[in-house]
Every structure is written in structure tokens, then in C-alpha cells.
Scaffold this motif. Structure first.
Motif, PDB file in Angstrom:
ATOM      1  N   ASP A  25       5.559   6.535  -3.168  1.00  0.00           N
ATOM      2  CA  ASP A  25       4.108   6.566  -2.964  1.00  0.00           C
ATOM      3  C   ASP A  25       3.471   6.656  -4.342  1.00  0.00           C
ATOM      4  O   ASP A  25       3.257   7.748  -4.875  1.00  0.00           O
ATOM      5  CB  ASP A  25       3.741   7.770  -2.098  1.00  0.00           C
ATOM      6  N   VAL A  26       3.199   5.499  -4.940  1.00  0.00           N
ATOM      7  CA  VAL A  26       2.790   5.463  -6.349  1.00  0.00           C
ATOM      8  C   VAL A  26       1.512   4.675  -6.604  1.00  0.00           C
ATOM      9  O   VAL A  26       1.184   4.388  -7.746  1.00  0.00           O
ATOM     10  CB  VAL A  26       3.931   4.880  -7.225  1.00  0.00           C
TER      11      VAL A  26
ATOM     12  N   GLY B 137       3.326   8.533  -9.278  1.00  0.00           N
ATOM     13  CA  GLY B 137       3.116   9.497  -8.208  1.00  0.00           C
ATOM     14  C   GLY B 137       4.439  10.041  -7.724  1.00  0.00           C
ATOM     15  O   GLY B 137       5.255  10.537  -8.506  1.00  0.00           O
ATOM     16  N   ALA B 138       4.673   9.937  -6.424  1.00  0.00           N
ATOM     17  CA  ALA B 138       5.929  10.380  -5.828  1.00  0.00           C
ATOM     18  C   ALA B 138       6.888   9.185  -5.852  1.00  0.00           C
ATOM     19  O   ALA B 138       6.814   8.299  -5.001  1.00  0.00           O
ATOM     20  CB  ALA B 138       5.701  10.868  -4.402  1.00  0.00           C
ATOM     21  N   PHE B 139       7.797   9.162  -6.833  1.00  0.00           N
ATOM     22  CA  PHE B 139       8.625   7.978  -7.083  1.00  0.00           C
ATOM     23  C   PHE B 139       9.795   7.842  -6.121  1.00  0.00           C
ATOM     24  O   PHE B 139      10.385   6.769  -6.010  1.00  0.00           O
ATOM     25  CB  PHE B 139       9.171   8.019  -8.519  1.00  0.00           C
ATOM     26  N   GLY B 140      10.160   8.930  -5.408  1.00  0.00           N
ATOM     27  CA  GLY B 140      11.337   8.846  -4.557  1.00  0.00           C
ATOM     28  C   GLY B 140      12.572   8.589  -5.396  1.00  0.00           C
ATOM     29  O   GLY B 140      12.792   9.223  -6.425  1.00  0.00           O
ATOM     30  N   PHE B 141      13.400   7.639  -4.969  1.00  0.00           N
ATOM     31  CA  PHE B 141      14.599   7.292  -5.727  1.00  0.00           C
ATOM     32  C   PHE B 141      14.283   6.522  -7.009  1.00  0.00           C
ATOM     33  O   PHE B 141      15.034   6.557  -7.972  1.00  0.00           O
ATOM     34  CB  PHE B 141      15.528   6.404  -4.880  1.00  0.00           C
TER      35      PHE B 141
ATOM     36  N   ILE C 272       2.539   2.193 -15.942  1.00  0.00           N
ATOM     37  CA  ILE C 272       1.712   3.323 -15.515  1.00  0.00           C
ATOM     38  C   ILE C 272       0.399   3.324 -16.292  1.00  0.00           C
ATOM     39  O   ILE C 272       0.374   3.069 -17.501  1.00  0.00           O
ATOM     40  CB  ILE C 272       2.456   4.656 -15.742  1.00  0.00           C
ATOM     41  N   GLY C 273      -0.705   3.585 -15.598  1.00  0.00           N
ATOM     42  CA  GLY C 273      -1.987   3.633 -16.288  1.00  0.00           C
ATOM     43  C   GLY C 273      -3.126   3.931 -15.336  1.00  0.00           C
ATOM     44  O   GLY C 273      -2.921   4.456 -14.227  1.00  0.00           O
ATOM     45  N   PHE C 274      -4.338   3.573 -15.766  1.00  0.00           N
ATOM     46  CA  PHE C 274      -5.544   3.800 -14.968  1.00  0.00           C
ATOM     47  C   PHE C 274      -6.054   2.472 -14.425  1.00  0.00           C
ATOM     48  O   PHE C 274      -6.037   1.448 -15.119  1.00  0.00           O
ATOM     49  CB  PHE C 274      -6.622   4.470 -15.822  1.00  0.00           C
ATOM     50  N   LEU C 275      -6.485   2.493 -13.187  1.00  0.00           N
ATOM     51  CA  LEU C 275      -6.951   1.292 -12.511  1.00  0.00           C
ATOM     52  C   LEU C 275      -8.225   0.759 -13.174  1.00  0.00           C
ATOM     53  O   LEU C 275      -9.129   1.528 -13.528  1.00  0.00           O
ATOM     54  CB  LEU C 275      -7.227   1.618 -11.040  1.00  0.00           C
ATOM     55  N   LYS C 276      -8.272  -0.549 -13.349  1.00  0.00           N
ATOM     56  CA  LYS C 276      -9.498  -1.158 -13.873  1.00  0.00           C
ATOM     57  C   LYS C 276     -10.641  -0.936 -12.898  1.00  0.00           C
ATOM     58  O   LYS C 276     -10.444  -0.884 -11.678  1.00  0.00           O
ATOM     59  CB  LYS C 276      -9.298  -2.668 -14.078  1.00  0.00           C
ATOM     60  N   LYS C 277     -11.835  -0.810 -13.412  1.00  0.00           N
ATOM     61  CA  LYS C 277     -12.992  -0.623 -12.553  1.00  0.00           C
ATOM     62  C   LYS C 277     -13.162  -1.823 -11.630  1.00  0.00           C
ATOM     63  O   LYS C 277     -13.080  -2.968 -12.064  1.00  0.00           O
ATOM     64  CB  LYS C 277     -14.243  -0.426 -13.399  1.00  0.00           C
ATOM     65  N   GLY C 278     -13.374  -1.546 -10.371  1.00  0.00           N
ATOM     66  CA  GLY C 278     -13.575  -2.609  -9.392  1.00  0.00           C
ATOM     67  C   GLY C 278     -12.305  -3.072  -8.722  1.00  0.00           C
ATOM     68  O   GLY C 278     -12.359  -3.739  -7.690  1.00  0.00           O
ATOM     69  N   ALA C 279     -11.129  -2.734  -9.294  1.00  0.00           N
ATOM     70  CA  ALA C 279      -9.858  -3.144  -8.687  1.00  0.00           C
ATOM     71  C   ALA C 279      -9.455  -2.141  -7.614  1.00  0.00           C
ATOM     72  O   ALA C 279      -9.911  -1.002  -7.599  1.00  0.00           O
ATOM     73  CB  ALA C 279      -8.778  -3.238  -9.757  1.00  0.00           C
ATOM     74  N   ARG C 280      -8.590  -2.573  -6.720  1.00  0.00           N
ATOM     75  CA  ARG C 280      -8.139  -1.697  -5.642  1.00  0.00           C
ATOM     76  C   ARG C 280      -6.614  -1.666  -5.599  1.00  0.00           C
ATOM     77  O   ARG C 280      -5.979  -2.717  -5.655  1.00  0.00           O
ATOM     78  CB  ARG C 280      -8.643  -2.196  -4.284  1.00  0.00           C
ATOM     79  N   PRO C 281      -6.025  -0.450  -5.494  1.00  0.00           N
ATOM     80  CA  PRO C 281      -4.559  -0.366  -5.377  1.00  0.00           C
ATOM     81  C   PRO C 281      -4.087  -0.813  -4.007  1.00  0.00           C
ATOM     82  O   PRO C 281      -4.851  -0.815  -3.039  1.00  0.00           O
ATOM     83  CB  PRO C 281      -4.274   1.123  -5.598  1.00  0.00           C
ATOM     84  N   VAL C 282      -2.821  -1.191  -3.923  1.00  0.00           N
ATOM     85  CA  VAL C 282      -2.219  -1.558  -2.646  1.00  0.00           C
ATOM     86  C   VAL C 282      -1.724  -0.288  -1.993  1.00  0.00           C
ATOM     87  O   VAL C 282      -0.966   0.480  -2.592  1.00  0.00           O
ATOM     88  CB  VAL C 282      -1.039  -2.537  -2.855  1.00  0.00           C
ATOM     89  N   ALA C 283      -2.149  -0.012  -0.765  1.00  0.00           N
ATOM     90  CA  ALA C 283      -1.741   1.215  -0.073  1.00  0.00           C
ATOM     91  C   ALA C 283      -0.259   1.159   0.232  1.00  0.00           C
ATOM     92  O   ALA C 283       0.239   0.182   0.784  1.00  0.00           O
ATOM     93  CB  ALA C 283      -2.542   1.397   1.211  1.00  0.00           C
ATOM     94  N   SER C 284       0.475   2.201  -0.160  1.00  0.00           N
ATOM     95  CA  SER C 284       1.896   2.277   0.154  1.00  0.00           C
ATOM     96  C   SER C 284       2.069   2.945   1.514  1.00  0.00           C
ATOM     97  O   SER C 284       1.180   3.629   2.001  1.00  0.00           O
ATOM     98  CB  SER C 284       2.646   3.053  -0.935  1.00  0.00           C
ATOM     99  N   PRO C 285       3.244   2.772   2.155  1.00  0.00           N
ATOM    100  CA  PRO C 285       3.413   3.235   3.537  1.00  0.00           C
ATOM    101  C   PRO C 285       3.179   4.713   3.742  1.00  0.00           C
ATOM    102  O   PRO C 285       2.761   5.128   4.813  1.00  0.00           O
ATOM    103  CB  PRO C 285       4.877   2.866   3.839  1.00  0.00           C
ATOM    104  N   THR C 286       3.460   5.562   2.714  1.00  0.00           N
ATOM    105  CA  THR C 286       3.331   6.999   2.917  1.00  0.00           C
ATOM    106  C   THR C 286       2.103   7.572   2.253  1.00  0.00           C
ATOM    107  O   THR C 286       1.931   8.768   2.199  1.00  0.00           O
ATOM    108  CB  THR C 286       4.570   7.721   2.358  1.00  0.00           C
ATOM    109  N   ALA C 287       1.224   6.711   1.716  1.00  0.00           N
ATOM    110  CA  ALA C 287       0.034   7.225   1.050  1.00  0.00           C
ATOM    111  C   ALA C 287      -0.917   7.809   2.074  1.00  0.00           C
ATOM    112  O   ALA C 287      -0.922   7.432   3.236  1.00  0.00           O
ATOM    113  CB  ALA C 287      -0.657   6.110   0.266  1.00  0.00           C
ATOM    114  N   GLU C 288      -1.775   8.725   1.596  1.00  0.00           N
ATOM    115  CA  GLU C 288      -2.755   9.313   2.507  1.00  0.00           C
ATOM    116  C   GLU C 288      -3.836   8.295   2.840  1.00  0.00           C
ATOM    117  O   GLU C 288      -4.199   7.477   2.020  1.00  0.00           O
ATOM    118  CB  GLU C 288      -3.411  10.522   1.841  1.00  0.00           C
TER     119      GLU C 288
END
Length: 730
Positions: free
Chosen positions: A45-46, A702-706, A714-730
Motif C-alpha cells: 500500500d504505497v 508507505g507499507a511496502f509489504g514484501f 519515492i517523492g511528492f505527487l505533482k499538483k493536480g496528479a492523482r495516485p492509483v488506489a492500491s487494493p488495501t489503501a484507505e
């Protein structure tokens, strides 16, 4: 620090079973068409995004447990932070994928394969032609050879923590060109992919002095997306900045600052802007999810923070004292109320700041187990160990930890791998599941009889324990050893609570004291100091043998972060009580828990964790090897702190380590695991939760698991961009 046990692979490497042949072991699941390894119970969950969506620049504050004593992962005092630094700044020929399986790292390695098996095993590495150290020198055979010589164990001037695998190498030489490294093994080694990850430059490995001292405080030469800029022990920070000689994808961040922050202080550090990323405990999870406001459909968020757990009676009492005729008491109460208001305001400000964070959840590549010390005492009898195991409802224990966190609550079925890893198979059937009748039958067979006669000195000892209750209570408050007997002392506490409820005056005057007890020790009735008198007649139905009751000492850590272990221990003790086994829970100081109790064998039952290695033949053997007498007469247990082992398990590990057929090696590992289950020296319970607080615009972390982190992404999201929701994300 986390008190769920020992650390991961770095710690596993750095730490210097009665036979079960009569037990039926089921046929290996590996023979079936379906892969018994299955899939990971939880995905990473990253907040994953493509590199193009990650902003260039910025500094990331990342919490760690400590500033490492050494930057050399091959030394005994290396820790988890040592590993994190090495992953970011040094070459690794392989890194783990989301299933916990090693994959070629193309930044350093084009290909590696076994090119000969007869008369010797030969592995040929073909290196990435762009791979160079930060001083401009090519990575090559000289670095491989220097690391082999340092870790082979032949030169005792090198203070190494381990040499597994390197001790099997016969020679290392240049191949057809500078980009080829030819490694010849004197003895076959199945886990050869575990070697040279990380790889240190020959400047570090070339001499004992440079190995022992040179790489402890700094790394002058590196070869990763980052380099070590500064190790600041005054401010408890390690700063990594971009490596200008890095040939791969450029690191997105300007720097990563690893800050040592105790787990119980991380929520405040996040709110203060000192951290952007931090593994947290369940209490901090509640704070961050609470800061986000009520979930849809719940209507409200539970009150939290200073004073939130005070009831109406407490508030009424406080008002009465503050406005009463006793001026001194009124002044004290007014001052206390003002301090509480100040604390509540500070807490509210923190909660507002925490709205910028979210919790990312997965499962660690590690599991918590119940260890049974088979060196002496009742647990030296294999039947008693098996009875303990058969008394446990492992599904219920996994659920009590993982279900409230929204994570899959499945018990672990292997000592040597976790679901998704190549060697995993659920071999718990070799011992059997929860069965109270079977547990009681095993105890009876071992000679433990319910209501058996107790020696007179034992009864006198019980009376003496009651008389010494106050003395023991004082000792427990110092944190040295807080012990209670499950069942007996719980009953005494419940009876005392009932008496208190009969007298209304206690409701007001004991309210604050009761609240403080909740803060210190959890639910009422959970703990009472050693020496608390047991109610008369309680021991009448206890199991006994040779005049002694069946009582096991259950040792736990007492510091911050140990609440989960305490809850699990309570449930285990209740399960054991149902089959006639009493437990005395001893809570000891964190700093002495592992060294003075687990490693030294001063316990009957204990909870701690082991990592699940991608190379179980190598890393699992020292944990389950049969202890052998040392030259000085002591017992060499390696990492087998349960002191339970068998020759057969050792032989299976040895065969798995020398078998170059991966499928055959996996089958041997699974067979060894079945025998380990049957011996009942340790009982895997649940995969540990991995809970990470991340600033909402932090991505690819985040929570890298294995999975091994890809630090350059790793970094900060560009303004206006959206991350892809991972299966275990809130």
C-alpha cells in the motif's frame, strides 16, 4: 521501538527439536497441481504512480527506530536502519518483489545464472555496463572477491556477524571481460542469489581495519540513487542526498532524512511537520483516522485526547472540588483543570495537522510466534508442548490483532515462509488444530492429573505469596517484574470490583485512579502484581504432577508498543487455563527482554517475531538447528531460543541448501517445516501488521509489504496528479 519481537533480516543475520518421527506428517502439498505458496495476504500500500507524476525535488522526513551504530550490514550490531541505508546507497544484485521472491535488479545486473554444476557449481554474473561507484570506478570482480574474502570466515581479523554462503565459495575471477564475474563454489549452494546483496566496494572489504571500523560511521564510496551525506548523532538523523554518478533513473527527491523518533512520539512529530512517513502503532492509527473525521454512515467520531475518557462522575467531582470550601484542594483542582485544557488545546491542534496524513496498511514480511522453551521444566516434555499448541485457537488470536486494523486475519501456516513466497505451504496439519480434548489427553499421558496432591511447601509458598503482596506490588511499579496468575487473580480482581460497586462513595473518589489504571495497563482485571492473594479453593482443579502444579512463566516486554503482545498473551493464557495449564505473566523491561530472557532461556512461554526470508534454507537453519554442546560445556543454540531441535530437521536443511533444483529444494524446506511443526517448539500465530502514516501527497512509499522500496521513485505527487488506489489503501 516495536515490541513485537526481534527485527527483520539485518537483525536475523547479526545474532551470533526432540524427535517427532512418531507423528504422522501429511504428504507435501507441493506434489499437487495447485501451488501451495498461494498469494500474499495483503498487497503493498504505497500510493503508486508513474515517475512522470512525481515532482522533482523536496526533502522527505522518514522515521526510523534509531541512528545505526554501523553502516556495515555484515556486522553484529547492524539494525533495520543499517539495511534501509544500504538499500538506498549500495548495489544489490537482487531485490524482492511483491510476492517476496528475488528478482534481478537491472540497475546492476543484466543476468546471473548457474553455468556449470559438475565438477563444481559455477555462477556467472553479467553486470550492467553503466554500473560505477561514486568515485567513477567500475563495479567488478575485485569488489566481489574482496567481499568474499572478508565474509568467508577464513580470516578471523574480520569481525563478521555471518558468513553463510560465502564460506562455500572456492574462488572468484574475472570472466571474458570486465563486466563478467565468475564465482566457483567448493560446495553446492542453492541460495546463491542471496549473496552480494548488498555489495560493498573493495575499499570497505579489502582490509580488516576498513571492514571493522571504516564503514561504521560513514560510507565514502557508494553506488545507489542516493549517497550518505551526513550521520548526525546529536540530532539523531541520517541524511541521504542524490548520487551525481548514478546511472539509473534520477532520484526524485533532493534528500531523504532518516529521523530517529520513538514510536509513541511519532504522531506528534508528524503533526509538527518533522516527518512525512512513519511506521506507527495502532494507537496512532486511531489518532490519524480520527483526525480525518467520521467515516461515511457513522455519524460521529469518538472523543480522543486528554480528558476524553473521564466520565460524568469524574467531571462532577472535579467541579465540586474546584468550587468547594477546601481552598488548597480547590487550587490544586483548578490548576489540574487548566493543565488539562492546555493539553486538550495542543492535542486539537495536532489533530488538525494530522488531517494531512493517511494510514497505509499491509502485512510485514514477518510473523509473531509463541515460543515454548523446551530446555527444561514441563515443556521439555514434547507431549506438554503439543498440548499447549492444541489448546490454541490460532484463528482467534490472529483476528484479535488484525481484524480491528482491517487486515486479513489468517494464521500463519509455516515457520519458514509466508503466503506468497515460493517456499510457503501450510504445514500446520503436522501438529493439528485446536482440540481441547486432545490437549487434555496429551497432558494426562504426560502424567499431569487434575486435582493432584501438592507438596506442603508449595501450599506454604502460596500463603507466603499473599503475605508478601504489598512488597511485590512495590516491585512491579518499578517495572522489574509484573506477574499475575491467569484465572485466579482475574477472579480476585472481579470480586474486588463488585464490592467497590456496592459502596457509592467509591464511584467518585476512585474515578481518577481508575482512569489512570486504564492508561497504564489496559482493561481492568488484566494484570495484578506478583503476590496478589488468590481466592481460596482456586487451585483445587489445577493439574499437578509429583506434587507440583502445572504453571508456566509467560514473559513479556513492558514498554510502549507492547500492548498488542499483552492482549495476545491474555487470550493465550485463557485458552491454556481451559485445559488446566496455569500461566504466570511476567512483564520485564524492554532492554532486558530479549537478551536476559529469550536468548538466555529464562522463560517458559514468550512472544516474539521472526522475519520470513526469501532464502529459508540459509536463514532458517540457525533458528531451528538442534542445539549442540560447545567446547566449554555450554549449549550452542545459535538462534534456536526454544532449544528444541532434531537431527532430521538439520539434515533436511542441509539437503535443501545443497540442492540446485529449485523445486526439489522447496519440497525439502516444506518437509523440514512439517517436522518443526510436529516438534512444537514454536507456534506461528499471525503475520505482523505494517501500519504506515504518510503525508497524503507522498507517493511510491508507505507499507511496502514484501517489496524492496524503489528509492529513486519515492517523492511528492505533482499538483493536480492523482495516485492509483492500491487494493488495501484507505
Amino acid at each position: 521501538m516495536s515490541h513485537d519481537g526481534v527485527g527483520l533480516r539485518a537483525v536475523m543475520r547479526s545474532v551470533a527439536f526432540l524427535t517427532a518421527g512418531a507423528l504422522a506428517v501429511p504428504a507435501l502439498a507441493g506434489c499437487s497441481a495447485k501451488d501451495p505458496a498461494g498469494k500474499p495476504l495483503a498487497e503493498p500500500d504505497v500510493a503508486p504512480v508513474a515517475r512522470a507524476m512525481v515532482a522533482d525535488g523536496g526533502s522527505l522526513g522518514w522515521a526510523v527506530d534509531s541512528v545505526p551504530e554501523t553502516l556495515n550490514t555484515f556486522q553484529a550490531d547492524a539494525d533495520g536502519t543499517t539495511t534501509r541505508v544500504a538499500q538506498a546507497v549500495l548495489p544489490s544484485m537482487y531485490r524482492l518483489d511483491a510476492n517476496g521472491r528475488p528478482q534481478v535488479n537491472p540497475d546492476y545486473l543484466e543476468k546471473a545464472e548457474v553455468v556449470e554444476t559438475e565438477p563444481k557449481q559455477v555462477v556467472l554474473y553479467k553486470l550492467n555496463q553503466q554500473a560505477v561507484w561514486s568515485d567513477g570506478r567500475e563495479i567488478g570482480a575485485a569488489d566481489f572477491a574482496a567481499q568474499w574474502r572478508a565474509l568467508s570466515g577464513k580470516d578471523t581479523a574480520y569481525w563478521t556477524a555471518r558468513n553463510a554462503g560465502y564460506d562455500r565459495i572456492e574462488r572468484i575471477e574475472r570472466g571474458k571481460n570486465d563486466l563478467e564475474v565468475k564465482v566457483t563454489f567448493g560446495r553446492p549452494y542453492a541460495d546463491w542469489k542471496s549473496l552480494f546483496s548488498p555489495l560493498y566496494p573493495k575499499d570497505v572489504m579489502g582490509t580488516p581495519d576498513s571492514f571493522n571500523d571504516g564503514a561504521r560511521k560513514k560510507l565514502k564510496v557508494s553506488a545507489g540513487p542516493y549517497r550518505v551525506k551526513k550521520v548526525d548523532r546529536k540530532d539523531d538523523e541520517v541524511t541521504l542526498d542524490r548520487n551525481p554518478r548514478w546511472w539509473g533513473h534520477p532520484a526524485k527527491l533532493d534528500e531523504i532524512v532518516l529521523r530517529a523518533v520513538p514510536r509513541e512520539e511519532r504522531a506528534a512529530a508528524l503533526a509538527a511537520g518533522k516527518l512525512d512517513l512513519a511506521e506507527i502503532d495502532p494507537e496512532s492509527v486511531k489518532r490519524i483516522t480520527g483526525a480525518a473525521g467520521p467515516k461515511r454512515g457513522t455519524g460521529s467520531t469518538p472523543l480522543m485526547g486528554p480528558g476524553s475518557n473521564l466520565g460524568a462522575a469524574d467531571s462532577l467531582r472535579s467541579w465540586a472540588v474546584a468550587n468547594g470550601s477546601d481552598e488548597e484542594a480547590a487550587d490544586d483542582e483548578i490548576s489540574a483543570r487548566e493543565q488539562q485544557r492546555t493539553a486538550a488545546a495542543a492535542y486539537a491542534r495536532q489533530q488538525q495537522a494530522l488531517r494531512g496524513f493517511e494510514v497505509r496498511r499491509s502485512l510485514e514480511p514477518a510473523y509473531t510466534q509463541l515460543a515454548l522453551n523446551g530446555a527444561d521444566g514441563p515443556l521439555a516434555d514434547e507431549r506438554v508442548r503439543r498440548a499447549v499448541a492444541r489448546a490454541l485457537d490460532r484463528e482467534a488470536l490472529a483476528s484479535v490483532v488484525l481484524t480491528p486494523l482491517g487486515l486479513p486475519a489468517e494464521p500463519v501456516g509455516s515457520h519458514l515462509a509466508l503466503s506468497g513466497q515460493a517456499a510457503y505451504a501450510d504445514n500446520s496439519g503436522a501438529l493439528g488444530g485446536q482440540d481441547t480434548a486432545e490437549a487434555q489427553a496429551l497432558l494426562t499421558d504426560a502424567g499431569w492429573v487434575r486435582g493432584g496432591p501438592l507438596k506442603e511447601e508449595t501450599k506454604k509458598g502460596e500463603k507466603a505469596a499473599g503475605a508478601e503482596g504489598e512488597k511485590s506490588r512495590d516491585k512491579s511499579e518499578d517495572g522489574d517484574d509484573d506477574t499475575y496468575i491467569v484465572g485466579e487473580d482475574d477472579k480476585a480482581r472481579r470480586e474486588a470490583d463488585r464490592e467497590k460497586k456496592k459502596d457509592p462513595k467509591h464511584l467518585a473518589q476512585d474515578g481518577k485512579q481508575y482512569t489512570n489504571k486504564l492508561k497504564q495497563g489496559g482493561a481492568p482485571g488484566a494484570y495484578a502484581p506478583r503476590g496478589t492473594a488468590a481466592p481460596a479453593g482456586t487451585a483445587a482443579g489445577a493439574l499437578a504432577k509429583d506434587g507440583k502444579p502445572l504453571t508456566l512463566r509467560f514473559v513479556l516486554p513492558s514498554g510502549p508498543g507492547s500492548q498488542t503482545l499483552g492482549t495476545v498473551a491474555d487470550r493465550i493464557s485463557e485458552m491454556l487455563r481451559k485445559v488446566g495449564i496455569r500461566t504466570e505473566i511476567s512483564k520485564v523491561k524492554d532492554e532486558s527482554y530479549f537478551k536476559d530472557h529469550i536468548a538466555s532461556g529464562q522463560y517458559d512461554l514468550a512472544l516474539y517475531s521472526w522475519p520470513a526470508s526469501a532464502f529459508p534454507a540459509t536463514d532458517g537453519r540457525p533458528i531451528y538447528a538442534k542445539p549442540v554442546p560447545a567446547a566449554d560445556g555450554s549449549l550452542n543454540v545459535e538462534q534456536n531460543y526454544t532449544r528444541v531441535g532434531t537431527d532430521q530437521v538439520d539434515q533436511l536443511f542441509d539437503q535443501a541448501m545443497t540442492t540446485l533444483d529449485e523445486r526439489e529444494s522447496r519440497g525439502l524446506i516444506r518437509k523440514a517445516d512439517s517436522r518443526i511443526w510436529a516438534a512444537a517448539g514454536s507456534i506461528p500465530l499471525y503475520q505482523r501488521p505494517q501500519l504506515t502514516a504518510a503525508r497524503k501527497n507522498v507517493v511510491n512509499a508507505g507499507a511496502f509489504g514484501f517489496r524492496t522500496p524503489v528509492y529513486e521513485d519515492i517523492g511528492f505527487l505533482k499538483k493536480g496528479a492523482r495516485p492509483v488506489a492500491s487494493p488495501t489503501a484507505e
